[in-house]
Scaffold this active site. Sequence first.
Site, short mmCIF file in Angstrom:
data_model
loop_
_atom_site.label_atom_id
_atom_site.label_comp_id
_atom_site.label_asym_id
_atom_site.label_seq_id
_atom_site.Cartn_x
_atom_site.Cartn_y
_atom_site.Cartn_z
N HIS A 16 38.91 45.93 46.21
CA HIS A 16 39.28 44.86 45.28
C HIS A 16 39.64 45.36 43.89
O HIS A 16 39.98 44.56 43.02
CB HIS A 16 38.17 43.80 45.21
CG HIS A 16 36.95 44.21 44.46
ND1 HIS A 16 36.62 43.70 43.24
CD2 HIS A 16 35.96 45.08 44.77
CE1 HIS A 16 35.49 44.23 42.81
NE2 HIS A 16 35.06 45.07 43.74
N CYS B 271 29.20 43.50 36.91
CA CYS B 271 27.91 43.60 37.60
C CYS B 271 26.73 43.47 36.66
O CYS B 271 25.58 43.44 37.09
CB CYS B 271 27.82 44.94 38.35
SG CYS B 271 29.04 45.09 39.67
#
Length: 384
Positions: free
Chosen positions: A203, A327
Amino acid sequence: MKNISPPIYLDHNATTPPLPEVVRAVTEALCVAYGNPSSGHRQGEAARRLLLDTRATLQHCLDAPEEHFIFTGSGTEANNLAMRSLARHAKIIITSKVEHSSILSSADQVQTTEGKSVEYIRVNPNGVVDMRAMRQQLATHPEAAVSIQWINNETGVFQPIDEIVALARDHGSLVHIDAAQAVGKTNVSLRALNPDFLTLTAHKFNGPAGVGVLYARRPDFIDPICVGGGQQGGRHAGTENIAGIAGLKRALELRHASLKEVIAHMRTLRDTFEQIVLQECPWVRINGKHDERVCNTSNLLFDGIDGQALVGRLDSKGIYCSQSSACTTGRPEPSHVLRAMGLSESQAYASARFSFGITNTLQETEFAARSVVEEAEYLKRIFA
């Protein structure tokens, strides 16, 4: 400017939108290659063929000497598998404080659960590891293994990866490269690099989310984190994500075929953006400016203003950027990468990342840059 209608997505280091060709490949796999690749019938054979073809594509596009690829559910999972495998064969892990959170958390885990030691190499103000310190650590700890991110996800700064791998080789140490931000943005030759492990994720180059890859020079060095069936030679159990892997294959093919043009396009966008912002706001500075940076990433320090407020005001205008890794942005702490580079807490909070992709245009980049200038100047007056 005319013909500009947000949203304008400038967070491609977090994830990229899958290309139409990739979506078609995923859809076709769901309809045609839906069988379990471990099944002996023809439908299983179609899925197995797709796995083999994707490994061949990885071998070709990454110039790999052999097809030693393990499919995982994400780049984070691939990094965890690499770190666990390093820990199996080494007493000490050498890494840095500017790594992706999946590496830093894995390092903590191998310390607490497996009793391994972790040594963190210092970085310079641009985030590049101190090679003298690296040499000293490897000379002192010949039983060590190294894990380093090739291109930083927050600043786009390159590490001297060829030198690091060669140094590890000289000391007989294993080495893992986190190449999530490198594949699709720079030329990658596994044959030339010769790492023990390298990880990537689809991705980041307009493939689907949920598909990571671990390259292993010696597959027998892998210490599995998933056990159960005998998939992937018993090195990563579980039925493979055939549709996602099909999307990975198509995205990698497309990127490999146009890599030079893609790099030039993204560099033009990044440089144009920075030129406009810095010309209008000379008080803004680029984090990591004085070392080599990847073509698409601009991490800017808006000293004296609240970076979160800037990101929020841009978001309300349909211009999407971020402050740090996707993240870690749920946390209230400032960027660990910028702090390791020597920025103060307030400077880290005052920074924002803009990362460009192949779907961005020059017009929308100029529009976004002028919007950043407008909002930054407004916040500068408010916080003054």
